[in-house]
Write an enzyme that holds these catalytic residues in place. Structure first.
Site, PDB file in Angstrom:
ATOM      1  N   HIS A 157      -6.472 -14.440  -2.520  1.00  0.00           N
ATOM      2  CA  HIS A 157      -6.431 -14.086  -3.948  1.00  0.00           C
ATOM      3  C   HIS A 157      -5.085 -14.336  -4.619  1.00  0.00           C
ATOM      4  CE1 HIS A 157     -10.344 -12.253  -3.684  1.00  0.00           C
ATOM      5  NE2 HIS A 157      -9.954 -11.309  -2.849  1.00  0.00           N
ATOM      6  N   ASP A 192     -15.333 -14.801   3.487  1.00  0.00           N
ATOM      7  CA  ASP A 192     -14.943 -13.440   3.084  1.00  0.00           C
ATOM      8  C   ASP A 192     -15.979 -12.986   2.046  1.00  0.00           C
ATOM      9  OD1 ASP A 192     -11.913 -11.888   2.819  1.00  0.00           O
ATOM     10  OD2 ASP A 192     -13.344 -11.515   1.208  1.00  0.00           O
ATOM     11  N   HIS A 194     -15.492 -11.573  -0.616  1.00  0.00           N
ATOM     12  CA  HIS A 194     -14.975 -11.777  -1.975  1.00  0.00           C
ATOM     13  C   HIS A 194     -14.849 -13.262  -2.296  1.00  0.00           C
ATOM     14  CE1 HIS A 194     -13.456  -7.684  -0.878  1.00  0.00           C
ATOM     15  NE2 HIS A 194     -13.874  -7.423  -2.110  1.00  0.00           N
ATOM     16  N   ASP A 281     -14.930  -8.908   6.043  1.00  0.00           N
ATOM     17  CA  ASP A 281     -15.541  -7.889   5.184  1.00  0.00           C
ATOM     18  C   ASP A 281     -16.963  -8.270   4.783  1.00  0.00           C
ATOM     19  OD1 ASP A 281     -14.584  -9.946   3.613  1.00  0.00           O
ATOM     20  OD2 ASP A 281     -13.320  -8.690   2.337  1.00  0.00           O
TER      21      ASP A 281
HETATM   22  O1  ZLV Z   1     -10.635  -9.025   1.207  1.00  0.00           O
HETATM   23  O2  ZLV Z   1      -8.506  -0.064  -4.634  1.00  0.00           O
HETATM   24  O3  ZLV Z   1     -11.746  -3.768  -7.594  1.00  0.00           O
HETATM   25  C1  ZLV Z   1      -8.827 -10.576   0.997  1.00  0.00           C
HETATM   26  C2  ZLV Z   1      -9.837  -9.687   0.273  1.00  0.00           C
HETATM   27  O4  ZLV Z   1     -10.689 -10.551  -0.415  1.00  0.00           O
HETATM   28  C3  ZLV Z   1     -10.550  -3.984  -7.593  1.00  0.00           C
HETATM   29  N1  ZLV Z   1      -9.902  -4.360  -6.508  1.00  0.00           N
HETATM   30  C4  ZLV Z   1      -9.690  -3.871  -8.828  1.00  0.00           C
HETATM   31  C5  ZLV Z   1     -10.237  -4.293 -10.110  1.00  0.00           C
HETATM   32  C6  ZLV Z   1      -9.868  -2.982 -10.671  1.00  0.00           C
HETATM   33  N2  ZLV Z   1      -9.496  -2.627  -9.379  1.00  0.00           N
HETATM   34  C7  ZLV Z   1      -9.423  -1.382  -8.806  1.00  0.00           C
HETATM   35  C8  ZLV Z   1      -8.061  -0.986  -8.490  1.00  0.00           C
HETATM   36  C9  ZLV Z   1      -8.103   0.103  -7.514  1.00  0.00           C
HETATM   37  C10 ZLV Z   1      -7.061  -0.011  -6.521  1.00  0.00           C
HETATM   38  C11 ZLV Z   1      -7.426   0.576  -5.210  1.00  0.00           C
HETATM   39  C12 ZLV Z   1      -9.254   0.548  -3.699  1.00  0.00           C
HETATM   40  C13 ZLV Z   1      -8.895   1.800  -3.229  1.00  0.00           C
HETATM   41  C14 ZLV Z   1      -9.672   2.438  -2.292  1.00  0.00           C
HETATM   42  C15 ZLV Z   1     -10.787   1.812  -1.825  1.00  0.00           C
HETATM   43  C16 ZLV Z   1     -11.142   0.536  -2.271  1.00  0.00           C
HETATM   44  C17 ZLV Z   1     -10.368  -0.082  -3.214  1.00  0.00           C
HETATM   45  C18 ZLV Z   1     -10.765  -1.407  -3.662  1.00  0.00           C
HETATM   46  N3  ZLV Z   1     -10.078  -2.297  -4.399  1.00  0.00           N
HETATM   47  C19 ZLV Z   1     -11.969  -2.000  -3.381  1.00  0.00           C
HETATM   48  N4  ZLV Z   1     -12.000  -3.216  -3.957  1.00  0.00           N
HETATM   49  C20 ZLV Z   1     -10.854  -3.382  -4.542  1.00  0.00           C
HETATM   50  C21 ZLV Z   1     -10.521  -4.623  -5.270  1.00  0.00           C
HETATM   51  C22 ZLV Z   1      -9.633  -5.557  -4.467  1.00  0.00           C
HETATM   52  C23 ZLV Z   1     -10.317  -6.152  -3.283  1.00  0.00           C
HETATM   53  C24 ZLV Z   1      -9.416  -7.113  -2.578  1.00  0.00           C
HETATM   54  C25 ZLV Z   1     -10.106  -7.829  -1.441  1.00  0.00           C
HETATM   55  C26 ZLV Z   1      -9.155  -8.680  -0.653  1.00  0.00           C
HETATM   56  C27 ZLV Z   1      -7.796  -9.901   1.790  1.00  0.00           C
HETATM   57 ZN    ZN Z   2     -12.494  -9.760   0.942  1.00  0.00          ZN
HETATM   58 CA    CA Z   3     -15.865 -15.802   0.022  1.00  0.00          CA
END
Ligand code: ZLV
Ligand code: ZN
Ligand code: CA
Length: 393
Positions: A157, A192, A194, A281
């Site tokens: 990302h 992934d 995402h 994931d």
């Molecule tokens: O796996 O977040 O949904 C590669 C990868 O692809 C969001 N973020 C953003 C959009 C608004 N936010 C939320 C911000 C919250 C921050 C904390 C979490 C806290 C606890 C549990 C889950 C989350 C969370 N955050 C779940 N999904 C998000 C995503 C980012 C996902 C990144 C995936 C990275 C390494």
């Molecule tokens: Zn992911």
């Molecule tokens: Ca993907």
């Protein structure tokens, strides 16, 4: 006849010690856990093992903006500053003013409350993640390996001038840029859960890189990009392939779709090298993703790509039920050296206590509803095939 592949593996003991923060779901320890299983199951001796080095600032700046890289490399957490001050350090620690500049933090996507906290060693962690992916590319370029693995990489990302979605430095983009110095065409595959937005965006206008991402999509699932119709621009038109899916994808439907799409991609694009982001994931019971893949199903997608006899860089990515991540990546390391790992977790594994509830390598998955109907999946495949027909590589 398929010949035995020369498989290289990059690892650095330090990487598991970095910490995004107590409440954060991204846990670098999963890389060390993967490593312990690789050793414990005896796969280690079939690998060419390399110690990962830290990527240099110049290497990182091949993709990222200088001001962003400077900011990241100077980052020290407030807790550490307090600690140093309390212990009598009076010297300027870093450019404290810049670090605490709220505007800069916002600009660079660093926010303790959110996805990309500033943490101690965030830059060194990113350097290690990236160093492995660059050197993996170099081994392939030098024809010193057929497959090169860096489970510490795959942070898809990160943007040119901004941290995003748990990712600070886009090791994948930098790995692909290295490969493009030698190879005319690079194929990027991303399983992934995402969307691989950072990588897609970096190569959106070129026909030398085809990006293919399979991902959960809809109902505000992060990052919200990667719809079927997002397919590249200019020279890159049709070279960005997106497979947006609903929750509940199971082995049968995922494997079928993956194989059909990738077969067609290989036929029309004929890459010189593949970069495979193996985010875990997309497995069942992940703490963020809602797919329902088994470790064997996930692994079959990876090994499917070996039959084309094109060198592969294998990278990690997401994965938030860490015991399943290490199970999956250790199992996949085994598959790459033609070993079918199974059975109990070795009792002398240093992380054995974390597997105690379920001490087998393969874990059962519950039956959950697959929200993707056969008709939906056929429609998606049809649309992707239509796009790939337009590719003239
Ligand atoms: O796996 O977040 O949904 C590669 C990868 O692809 C969001 N973020 C953003 C959009 C608004 N936010 C939320 C911000 C919250 C921050 C904390 C979490 C806290 C606890 C549990 C889950 C989350 C969370 N955050 C779940 N999904 C998000 C995503 C980012 C996902 C990144 C995936 C990275 C390494
Ligand atoms: Zn992911
Ligand atoms: Ca993907």
């Amino acid at each position: 006849m398929e010949t035995k592949k020369r498989v290289a593996y990059f690892y650095n003991n330090e990487i598991g010690n970095y910490n995004y923060g107590k409440l954060h779901l991204m846990n670098p320890k999963r890389i060390s856990m993967t490593h312990s299983l690789i050793v414990g199951y005896g796969v280690y001796k079939d690998l060419d093992v390399y110690t990962t080095r830290e990527a240099t600032k110049e290497e990182i700046m091949q993709f990222h903006d200088q001001d962003y890289v400077e900011y990241l490399s100077n980052y020290v957490s407030s807790t550490k500053i307090d600690f140093l001050r309390k212990n009598g350090c009076t010297a300027p620690i870093i450019d404290e003013e810049a670090k605490n500049d709220v505007e800069k933090k916002r600009q660079y996507g660093i926010d303790v409350q959110a996805d990309c906290p500033g943490f101690d060693g965030v830059y060194t962690f990113s350097q290690l993640s990236t160093g492995g992916s660059i050197d993996a590319a170099h081994l392939i370029i030098n024809n010193a390996a057929d497959v090169a693995i860096n489970w510490g990489g795959g942070l898809h990302h990160a943007k040119k001038g901004e941290a995003y979605g748990f990712c600070y430095v886009n090791d994948i983009v930098i790995c692909i840029l290295e490969l493009l110095k030698v190879f005319p065409r690079v194929l990027y595959i991303d399983i992934d859960v995402h969307h691989g937005d950072g990588v897609e965006e970096a190569f959106f206008t070129t026909n030398r890189v085809m990006t293919v991402s399979f991902h959960e999509f809809g109902e505000d699932f992060f990052p919200g990009t990667g719809g079927l119709n997002s397919s590249g621009e200019g020279l890159g038109k049709n070279y960005a392939v997106n497979v947006p899916l609903r929750p509940g994808m199971d082995d049968e439907s995922y494997k079928q779709l993956f194989k059909n799409v990738m077969n067609k991609v290989m036929e029309v694009f004929r890459p010189d090298v593949v970069v495979f982001q193996t985010g875990a994931d997309s497995l069942a019971n992940d703490k963020i993703g809602h797919f329902n893949l088994s470790i064997r199903g996930h692994g079959e997608c990876l090994t499917y790509m070996l039959r084309f006899n094109v060198p592969v860089v294998v990278l990690g990515g997401g994965g938030y039920t860490i015991q399943n991540v290490s199970r999956c990546w250790a199992y996949e390391t085994g598959l790459l050296v033609k070993k079918n790992l199974n059975g109990p977790i070795p009792v002398d594994d240093p992380f054995f206590h974390l597997y105690e509830k379920q001490n087998m390598l393969h874990v059962p998955i519950q039956q959950v509803e697959n929200k993707n109907s056969k008709e939906d999946l056929n429609k998606i495949q049809e649309e992707v095939f239509k796009q790939l027909k337009e590719v003239d590589a």
